[in-house]
Design a protein around this motif. Structure first.
Motif, PDB file in Angstrom:
ATOM      1  N   ALA A  61      -0.498  14.883 -22.573  1.00  0.00           N
ATOM      2  CA  ALA A  61      -0.734  15.296 -23.966  1.00  0.00           C
ATOM      3  C   ALA A  61       0.240  14.592 -24.911  1.00  0.00           C
ATOM      4  CB  ALA A  61      -0.607  16.813 -24.098  1.00  0.00           C
ATOM      5  N   VAL A  62       1.457  14.314 -24.429  1.00  0.00           N
ATOM      6  CA  VAL A  62       2.452  13.577 -25.237  1.00  0.00           C
ATOM      7  C   VAL A  62       1.895  12.196 -25.604  1.00  0.00           C
ATOM      8  CG1 VAL A  62       4.802  12.610 -25.243  1.00  0.00           C
ATOM      9  CG2 VAL A  62       4.365  14.823 -24.140  1.00  0.00           C
ATOM     10  N   MET A  63       1.058  11.641 -24.725  1.00  0.00           N
ATOM     11  CA  MET A  63       0.499  10.298 -24.922  1.00  0.00           C
ATOM     12  C   MET A  63      -0.897  10.334 -25.545  1.00  0.00           C
ATOM     13  SD  MET A  63       1.493   8.668 -21.237  1.00  0.00           S
ATOM     14  CE  MET A  63       2.609   9.566 -20.173  1.00  0.00           C
ATOM     15  N   GLY A  64      -1.330  11.512 -26.006  1.00  0.00           N
ATOM     16  CA  GLY A  64      -2.653  11.616 -26.616  1.00  0.00           C
ATOM     17  C   GLY A  64      -3.783  11.473 -25.617  1.00  0.00           C
ATOM     18  N   MET A  65      -3.554  11.944 -24.384  1.00  0.00           N
ATOM     19  CA  MET A  65      -4.565  11.867 -23.318  1.00  0.00           C
ATOM     20  C   MET A  65      -4.928  13.285 -22.888  1.00  0.00           C
ATOM     21  SD  MET A  65      -2.589   8.840 -21.278  1.00  0.00           S
ATOM     22  CE  MET A  65      -3.649   8.703 -19.836  1.00  0.00           C
ATOM     23  N   PHE A  66      -6.235  13.564 -22.820  1.00  0.00           N
ATOM     24  CA  PHE A  66      -6.711  14.921 -22.565  1.00  0.00           C
ATOM     25  C   PHE A  66      -7.726  14.926 -21.416  1.00  0.00           C
ATOM     26  CE2 PHE A  66      -5.568  14.266 -26.973  1.00  0.00           C
ATOM     27  CZ  PHE A  66      -4.565  15.215 -27.125  1.00  0.00           C
ATOM     28  N   PRO A  67      -7.835  16.066 -20.686  1.00  0.00           N
ATOM     29  CA  PRO A  67      -8.733  16.093 -19.525  1.00  0.00           C
ATOM     30  C   PRO A  67     -10.203  16.080 -19.938  1.00  0.00           C
ATOM     31  CG  PRO A  67      -7.744  18.268 -19.891  1.00  0.00           C
ATOM     32  CD  PRO A  67      -7.108  17.337 -20.877  1.00  0.00           C
ATOM     33  N   VAL A  68     -10.924  15.077 -19.468  1.00  0.00           N
ATOM     34  CA  VAL A  68     -12.347  14.924 -19.794  1.00  0.00           C
ATOM     35  C   VAL A  68     -13.143  14.836 -18.494  1.00  0.00           C
ATOM     36  CG1 VAL A  68     -14.091  13.494 -20.934  1.00  0.00           C
ATOM     37  CG2 VAL A  68     -11.806  13.699 -21.947  1.00  0.00           C
ATOM     38  N   GLY A  69     -14.113  15.723 -18.324  1.00  0.00           N
ATOM     39  CA  GLY A  69     -15.018  15.663 -17.178  1.00  0.00           C
ATOM     40  C   GLY A  69     -14.448  16.323 -15.933  1.00  0.00           C
ATOM     41  N   TYR A  70     -15.339  16.843 -15.095  1.00  0.00           N
ATOM     42  CA  TYR A  70     -14.964  17.425 -13.800  1.00  0.00           C
ATOM     43  C   TYR A  70     -15.734  16.675 -12.720  1.00  0.00           C
ATOM     44  CZ  TYR A  70     -14.847  20.572  -9.786  1.00  0.00           C
ATOM     45  OH  TYR A  70     -14.688  21.080  -8.515  1.00  0.00           O
ATOM     46  N   TYR A  71     -15.011  16.230 -11.699  1.00  0.00           N
ATOM     47  CA  TYR A  71     -15.610  15.445 -10.623  1.00  0.00           C
ATOM     48  C   TYR A  71     -15.317  16.110  -9.288  1.00  0.00           C
ATOM     49  CZ  TYR A  71     -15.393  11.990 -14.389  1.00  0.00           C
ATOM     50  OH  TYR A  71     -15.502  11.338 -15.600  1.00  0.00           O
ATOM     51  N   ASP A  72     -16.372  16.468  -8.553  1.00  0.00           N
ATOM     52  CA  ASP A  72     -16.196  17.061  -7.229  1.00  0.00           C
ATOM     53  C   ASP A  72     -16.435  15.980  -6.187  1.00  0.00           C
ATOM     54  OD1 ASP A  72     -16.037  18.668  -5.003  1.00  0.00           O
ATOM     55  OD2 ASP A  72     -18.112  19.356  -5.161  1.00  0.00           O
ATOM     56  N   LEU A  73     -15.363  15.484  -5.576  1.00  0.00           N
ATOM     57  CA  LEU A  73     -15.496  14.414  -4.587  1.00  0.00           C
ATOM     58  C   LEU A  73     -15.661  14.950  -3.171  1.00  0.00           C
ATOM     59  CD1 LEU A  73     -14.635  12.791  -7.079  1.00  0.00           C
ATOM     60  CD2 LEU A  73     -13.180  11.421  -5.610  1.00  0.00           C
TER      61      LEU A  73
ATOM     62  N   ILE B  28       9.235  16.903 -22.380  1.00  0.00           N
ATOM     63  CA  ILE B  28       7.901  17.464 -22.615  1.00  0.00           C
ATOM     64  C   ILE B  28       8.029  18.761 -23.419  1.00  0.00           C
ATOM     65  CG2 ILE B  28       5.899  18.554 -21.492  1.00  0.00           C
ATOM     66  CD1 ILE B  28       6.333  16.499 -19.174  1.00  0.00           C
ATOM     67  N   LEU B  29       8.982  19.598 -23.023  1.00  0.00           N
ATOM     68  CA  LEU B  29       9.229  20.852 -23.742  1.00  0.00           C
ATOM     69  C   LEU B  29       9.664  20.568 -25.180  1.00  0.00           C
ATOM     70  CD1 LEU B  29       9.414  23.957 -23.605  1.00  0.00           C
ATOM     71  CD2 LEU B  29      11.785  23.700 -22.816  1.00  0.00           C
ATOM     72  N   GLN B  30      10.538  19.581 -25.350  1.00  0.00           N
ATOM     73  CA  GLN B  30      11.009  19.192 -26.688  1.00  0.00           C
ATOM     74  C   GLN B  30       9.830  18.749 -27.570  1.00  0.00           C
ATOM     75  OE1 GLN B  30      14.427  16.539 -26.541  1.00  0.00           O
ATOM     76  NE2 GLN B  30      13.799  15.537 -28.443  1.00  0.00           N
TER      77      GLN B  30
END
Length: 446
Positions: free
Chosen positions: A87-99, A163-165
């Motif tokens: 999240a610090v890098m502007g990246m968010f969880p997208v999609g769910y993959y069941d392998l 990360i907390l900061q």
């Protein structure tokens, strides 16, 4: 003004640092990068139309910096902390993959940027898998694996603190952002010293090689990084001439006039020396280099057609025959932009041409007429996500080319989201919203 570093800047710095680290750890990855760059340059020289199109759609600038990586973690707390780190890098969880359906005992998401501007700046993605311990059949071994994972911390104390900061103050200043990248990188570094004895490693390896990879090391080492090419068939063909041994099949759809979704290949995983904590030495095979070619994102209707045809085509043991079989079956999938658009099989990004800016469309005007008149331009939306069948194919080929037919039966998105600490975003909704925004900018919908 707080003058914090932007998430895009931190993400770019991190992706460059990770790429540099991986080139040092896996020198063949550097060779692969050079090959991909050469193939891309030649493709653009040979196809001025493609070059102009990518440039006009602002896709060219991101091509050479584009990467995705893959990691695997062992427990919920690790996945949840990764969500906060990304999240610090502007990246968010997208999609769910069941392998697990394809014999790989994990389920996954992709952390990536989600807004248009961030994707243009740097679409860095990390495909992140969580081990499904319940799929270890041996109860004693399952308990032992859980104990090993509970005893490790894959994040440095300073990384957790930063990360907390970031969460408390809403950002990081330049110096702290640089420190954050350095500390975050440690989570993904390769460790040749295993955290277990040789007997435990071999027992877990016997259950599934991926389980040993996740459980037996002090961190969640990056197991591949992937540059984007404009001609994956050419890269596959040229890899042996650069001393790189490619996997047998290119995963995904066949070669087409209008590329769709995602095609992937890789070089075989390296055999790396490992020292176990009982002093014994051995080897571990997990880390490799991958290449991808991205095409247009498909709508739910297009994806249903793709999935049906892929199932019909099956899999082969020879790439040339496999690609010919795919090409035959995929004749039923339209291969021109107009039909993909008119049949609502793919997502498009609409913009006004100079002519359209001079004579703006009125609400209610027919979109196809406007495109035919040259007032509106339709650019295919690049697929930013992954394909579970292809991901499993890549994983399997680098775990020894033997498919372990292990099906968990039940996909478990709810348990994955509990571990993650949030819902995953729906990629189809993101594509639909992007197309809708572009139509609004053209004045075609309210």
């Amino acid at each position: 003004m707080d003058n914090f570093q932007s998430a895009d800047a931190i993400r770019t710095r991190f992706s460059q640092a990770m790429s540099a680290m991986y080139q040092q750890e896996v020198p063949q990855y550097g060779t692969l990068m050079q090959l991909v760059m050469t193939v891309n340059e030649r493709r653009l020289e040979a196809d001025a139309g493609l070059k102009n199109r990518l440039s006009a759609a602002d896709e060219l600038s991101r091509l050479n910096i584009e990467r995705h990586g893959a990691i695997r973690v062992g427990r919920a707390e690790e996945l949840s902390m990764l969500r906060q780190m990304f999240a610090v890098m502007g990246m968010f969880p997208v999609g769910y993959y069941d392998l697990s359906q394809a014999g790989v005992p994990v389920h996954s998401t992709a952390f990536r940027p989600v807004d248009d501007a961030a994707l243009r700046r740097n679409p860095f993605r990390i495909f992140t898998s969580l081990l499904r311990l319940e799929l270890i059949e041996d109860e004693v071994l399952r308990k032992k694996a859980a104990e090993i994972l509970a005893a490790r911390d894959i994040f440095t104390p300073r990384c957790r603190q930063l990360i907390l900061q970031h969460q408390q103050q809403g950002g990081l200043h330049a110096e702290d952002a640089a420190m954050f990248v350095d500390e975050a990188l440690e989570t993904f570094r390769w460790h040749s010293h295993s955290s277990v004895d040789s007997e435990t490693y071999h027992a877990l390896n016997q259950q599934h090689r991926l389980i040993a990879d996740v459980v037996c090391f002090p961190g969640c080492h990056i197991n591949h990084l992937t540059p984007r090419t404009l001609d994956i068939d050419r890269v596959q063909e040229m890899m042996p001439s650069r001393g790189i041994d490619p996997k047998v099949l290119i995963e995904g759809p066949p070669r087409r006039q209008i590329p769709i979704l995602l095609r992937q290949t890789s070089f075989k995983a390296l055999e790396e020396p490992v020292i176990f904590n009982d002093g014994h030495q051995g080897t571990h095979t997990a880390r490799f280099g991958e290449i991808e070619q991205r095409g247009v994102a498909l709508t739910p209707k297009g994806r249903a057609l793709y999935d049906r045809l892929l199932t019909e085509a099956g899999s082969g043991t020879d790439n040339q025959q496999h690609q010919q079989q795919l090409a035959r079956i995929f004749r039923d999938f339209p291969d021109d932009e107009a039909t993909l658009r008119q049949q609502a099989l793919a997502w498009f990004d609409y913009r006004l041409s100079e002519k359209g800016q001079a004579t703006p469309p009125r609400n209610g005007e027919d979109l196809e007429t406007l495109i035919a008149e040259g007032r509106v331009i339709a650019d295919p939306v690049i697929y930013e996500d992954f394909l579970p069948v292809s991901a499993a194919g890549i994983f399997q080929s680098n775990l020894g080319d033997k498919t372990q037919a292990r099906s968990a039966g039940q996909s478990s998105r709810a348990s994955f989201e509990r571990a993650l600490g949030s819902e995953v975003k729906d990629e189809m909704q993101l594509y639909a919203e992007r197309q809708q925004r572009s139509l609004q900018r053209c004045g075609l919908v309210n």
